[in-house]
Design a protein around this motif. Structure first.
Motif, PDB file in Angstrom:
ATOM      1  N   LEU A  74      10.605  29.861  24.094  1.00 50.15           N
ATOM      2  CA  LEU A  74      11.824  29.076  23.967  1.00 50.15           C
ATOM      3  C   LEU A  74      12.911  29.759  24.784  1.00 50.15           C
ATOM      4  O   LEU A  74      13.342  30.862  24.464  1.00 50.15           O
ATOM      5  N   SER A  75      13.367  29.119  25.816  1.00 52.22           N
ATOM      6  CA  SER A  75      14.321  29.744  26.735  1.00 52.22           C
ATOM      7  C   SER A  75      15.757  29.617  26.220  1.00 52.22           C
ATOM      8  O   SER A  75      16.037  28.899  25.272  1.00 52.22           O
ATOM      9  N   ARG A  76      16.664  30.341  26.836  1.00 50.30           N
ATOM     10  CA  ARG A  76      18.098  30.298  26.580  1.00 50.30           C
ATOM     11  C   ARG A  76      18.447  30.474  25.101  1.00 50.30           C
ATOM     12  O   ARG A  76      19.098  29.629  24.498  1.00 50.30           O
ATOM     13  N   PRO A  77      18.037  31.574  24.470  1.00 45.62           N
ATOM     14  CA  PRO A  77      18.368  31.737  23.049  1.00 45.62           C
ATOM     15  C   PRO A  77      19.865  31.856  22.820  1.00 45.62           C
ATOM     16  O   PRO A  77      20.574  32.522  23.563  1.00 45.62           O
ATOM     17  N   PHE A  78      20.342  31.204  21.764  1.00 47.83           N
ATOM     18  CA  PHE A  78      21.737  31.247  21.341  1.00 47.83           C
ATOM     19  C   PHE A  78      21.845  32.333  20.275  1.00 47.83           C
ATOM     20  O   PHE A  78      21.165  32.275  19.255  1.00 47.83           O
ATOM     21  N   SER A  79      22.682  33.323  20.490  1.00 46.75           N
ATOM     22  CA  SER A  79      22.770  34.466  19.577  1.00 46.75           C
ATOM     23  C   SER A  79      23.895  34.269  18.566  1.00 46.75           C
ATOM     24  O   SER A  79      25.064  34.178  18.933  1.00 46.75           O
ATOM     25  N   MET A  80      23.537  34.203  17.277  1.00 46.32           N
ATOM     26  CA  MET A  80      24.509  34.056  16.191  1.00 46.32           C
ATOM     27  C   MET A  80      24.764  35.366  15.456  1.00 46.32           C
ATOM     28  O   MET A  80      25.762  35.508  14.770  1.00 46.32           O
ATOM     29  N   GLY A  81      23.819  36.300  15.546  1.00 46.87           N
ATOM     30  CA  GLY A  81      23.854  37.473  14.706  1.00 46.87           C
ATOM     31  C   GLY A  81      24.640  38.637  15.263  1.00 46.87           C
ATOM     32  O   GLY A  81      24.813  38.775  16.479  1.00 46.87           O
ATOM     33  N   GLY A  82      25.103  39.492  14.355  1.00 52.71           N
ATOM     34  CA  GLY A  82      25.741  40.747  14.701  1.00 52.71           C
ATOM     35  C   GLY A  82      25.074  41.858  13.923  1.00 52.71           C
ATOM     36  O   GLY A  82      23.875  41.789  13.638  1.00 52.71           O
ATOM     37  N   LEU A  83      25.805  42.898  13.563  1.00 52.05           N
ATOM     38  CA  LEU A  83      25.235  44.025  12.839  1.00 52.05           C
ATOM     39  C   LEU A  83      24.515  43.559  11.569  1.00 52.05           C
ATOM     40  O   LEU A  83      25.038  42.738  10.805  1.00 52.05           O
ATOM     41  N   PHE A  88      27.553  36.410  12.288  1.00 54.42           N
ATOM     42  CA  PHE A  88      28.976  36.619  12.489  1.00 54.42           C
ATOM     43  C   PHE A  88      29.606  35.576  13.411  1.00 54.42           C
ATOM     44  O   PHE A  88      30.833  35.487  13.476  1.00 54.42           O
ATOM     45  N   SER A  89      28.809  34.798  14.132  1.00 53.54           N
ATOM     46  CA  SER A  89      29.398  33.727  14.954  1.00 53.54           C
ATOM     47  C   SER A  89      29.983  32.623  14.085  1.00 53.54           C
ATOM     48  O   SER A  89      30.788  31.815  14.550  1.00 53.54           O
ATOM     49  N   GLY A  90      29.548  32.567  12.822  1.00 53.01           N
ATOM     50  CA  GLY A  90      30.170  31.691  11.844  1.00 53.01           C
ATOM     51  C   GLY A  90      30.044  30.207  12.116  1.00 53.01           C
ATOM     52  O   GLY A  90      29.144  29.743  12.821  1.00 53.01           O
ATOM     53  N   PHE A  91      30.972  29.464  11.538  1.00 57.35           N
ATOM     54  CA  PHE A  91      30.981  28.005  11.654  1.00 57.35           C
ATOM     55  C   PHE A  91      31.168  27.561  13.101  1.00 57.35           C
ATOM     56  O   PHE A  91      30.476  26.659  13.586  1.00 57.35           O
ATOM     57  N   THR A  92      32.053  28.235  13.826  1.00 58.21           N
ATOM     58  CA  THR A  92      32.290  27.872  15.223  1.00 58.21           C
ATOM     59  C   THR A  92      31.024  28.056  16.044  1.00 58.21           C
ATOM     60  O   THR A  92      30.680  27.210  16.874  1.00 58.21           O
ATOM     61  N   GLY A  93      30.308  29.147  15.799  1.00 57.02           N
ATOM     62  CA  GLY A  93      29.070  29.388  16.521  1.00 57.02           C
ATOM     63  C   GLY A  93      28.008  28.358  16.206  1.00 57.02           C
ATOM     64  O   GLY A  93      27.298  27.887  17.107  1.00 57.02           O
ATOM     65  N   MET A  94      27.893  27.974  14.944  1.00 53.45           N
ATOM     66  CA  MET A  94      26.889  26.974  14.565  1.00 53.45           C
ATOM     67  C   MET A  94      27.216  25.621  15.189  1.00 53.45           C
ATOM     68  O   MET A  94      26.314  24.907  15.660  1.00 53.45           O
ATOM     69  N   VAL A  95      28.479  25.264  15.209  1.00 52.30           N
ATOM     70  CA  VAL A  95      28.877  24.000  15.845  1.00 52.30           C
ATOM     71  C   VAL A  95      28.578  24.023  17.341  1.00 52.30           C
ATOM     72  O   VAL A  95      28.073  23.048  17.916  1.00 52.30           O
ATOM     73  N   ALA A  96      28.873  25.144  17.999  1.00 55.81           N
ATOM     74  CA  ALA A  96      28.582  25.262  19.426  1.00 55.81           C
ATOM     75  C   ALA A  96      27.084  25.104  19.679  1.00 55.81           C
ATOM     76  O   ALA A  96      26.664  24.394  20.599  1.00 55.81           O
ATOM     77  N   PHE A  97      26.277  25.756  18.852  1.00 55.65           N
ATOM     78  CA  PHE A  97      24.822  25.627  18.966  1.00 55.65           C
ATOM     79  C   PHE A  97      24.399  24.174  18.803  1.00 55.65           C
ATOM     80  O   PHE A  97      23.583  23.649  19.575  1.00 55.65           O
ATOM     81  N   ALA A  98      24.974  23.497  17.813  1.00 61.61           N
ATOM     82  CA  ALA A  98      24.638  22.094  17.563  1.00 61.61           C
ATOM     83  C   ALA A  98      24.932  21.224  18.773  1.00 61.61           C
ATOM     84  O   ALA A  98      24.194  20.279  19.069  1.00 61.61           O
ATOM     85  N   HIS A  99      25.998  21.555  19.492  1.00 61.98           N
ATOM     86  CA  HIS A  99      26.404  20.749  20.642  1.00 61.98           C
ATOM     87  C   HIS A  99      25.567  21.015  21.890  1.00 61.98           C
ATOM     88  O   HIS A  99      25.640  20.250  22.847  1.00 61.98           O
ATOM     89  N   HIS A 100      24.787  22.093  21.897  1.00 63.94           N
ATOM     90  CA  HIS A 100      24.052  22.494  23.098  1.00 63.94           C
ATOM     91  C   HIS A 100      22.600  22.039  23.116  1.00 63.94           C
ATOM     92  O   HIS A 100      21.888  22.275  24.086  1.00 63.94           O
TER      93      HIS A 100
END
Length: 266
Positions: A74-83, A88-100
């Motif tokens: 699976l190419s172009r992984p979207f990274s949401m995680g931190g330590l 840590f990308s939170g709601f904004t990160g999940m929405v961005a992922f949904a849009h991509h």
């Protein structure tokens, strides 16, 4: 939980790393086999087009966490995680992922914490590539554990902008302090509690973002990564495999794939 005498017996016998891993995590499998099994299942049973599947992870930012072959498939992984693997990308990160997500594609999220294991079966430690000494894995979780275990004074993490992720991670796990520090293996226990919180947060964020997903399905695969020494495969102990049907916008309830007849017979 593996008893000390059982671990000792394995260590003294020069037991292969697979048996040491599975003594602590009986259901763990190599990252390679997990990739083949779970993605193959989605392609065969759900007819998911892997070329149109957008892959996201919520894993620790530690460089050791290339434990599966998902990135090769699976190419172009979207990274949401931190330590610690917390999203840590939170709601904004999940929405961005949904849009991509590609047109007519699916969403796939792999999440969870990680823990090292030495060649003698000790959890929470590992030999990293290019090094000869042991180091902590997960470093962030082991640091949180060390602070919980201090006896000089009661430790209270305070969120600061220069160490935001570590402090928030510790705040999140602090309600479990008594269970963690009094567990038979605190290093394993803090990893279990981290998985519990990551799992809840990922599912919460998916529900919060459900109207942003243009795709029909969201596949979630959660587990604990077990890091081994160089030369061995890393392992994954899968804990949850679910699918959200996005079309049901009023009650978006995940269906467990692990309990499906087709997966059990795979």
């Amino acid at each position: 939980m593996l008893l000390e005498k059982e671990i000792g017996a394995l260590q003294e016998g020069g037991v292969p790393i697979e048996r040491l891993v599975q003594a602590a995590y009986p259901n763990a499998a190599t990252g390679e086999s997990v990739t083949q099994k779970y993605l193959g299942f989605l392609a065969d049973e759900y007819k998911s087009d892997l070329t149109k599947m957008l892959f996201a992870t919520s894993l620790c930012s530690d460089d050791i966490n290339v434990s599966t072959d998902f990135r090769k498939v699976l190419s172009r992984p979207f990274s949401m995680g931190g330590l610690g693997g917390f999203p840590f990308s939170g709601f904004t990160g999940m929405v961005a992922f949904a849009h991509h997500i590609p047109d007519d594609g699916d969403a796939f999220i792999f999440y969870g914490p990680h823990i090292g294991i030495t060649d003698s079966g000790e959890l929470g430690r590992m030999i990293r590539p290019g090094q000869s000494k042991l180091s902590n894995s997960c470093g962030a979780l082991m640091l949180a554990l060390e602070r919980m275990q201090q006896t000089e004074e009661v430790y209270v993490p305070h969120v600061v902008d220069y160490d935001y992720q570590q402090m928030l991670l510790e705040n999140t796990l602090m309600p479990f302090k008594h269970e963690i520090v009094n567990a038979e293996d605190p290093k394993k226990e803090i990893t279990e509690k981290a998985y519990f919180k990551i799992h809840k947060q990922i599912n919460r964020l998916v529900r919060m973002s459900k109207q942003e997903f243009a795709c029909n399905r969201i596949f979630l695969l959660g587990g604990i990564i077990i890091n081994t020494s160089p030369g061995y495969h890393d392992y994954v102990d899968i804990r949850s495999f679910t699918v959200y049907n996005v079309s049901d916008l009023e009650a978006i309830n995940p269906t467990s794939i692990l309990n499906s007849k087709a997966f059990k017979e795979l």
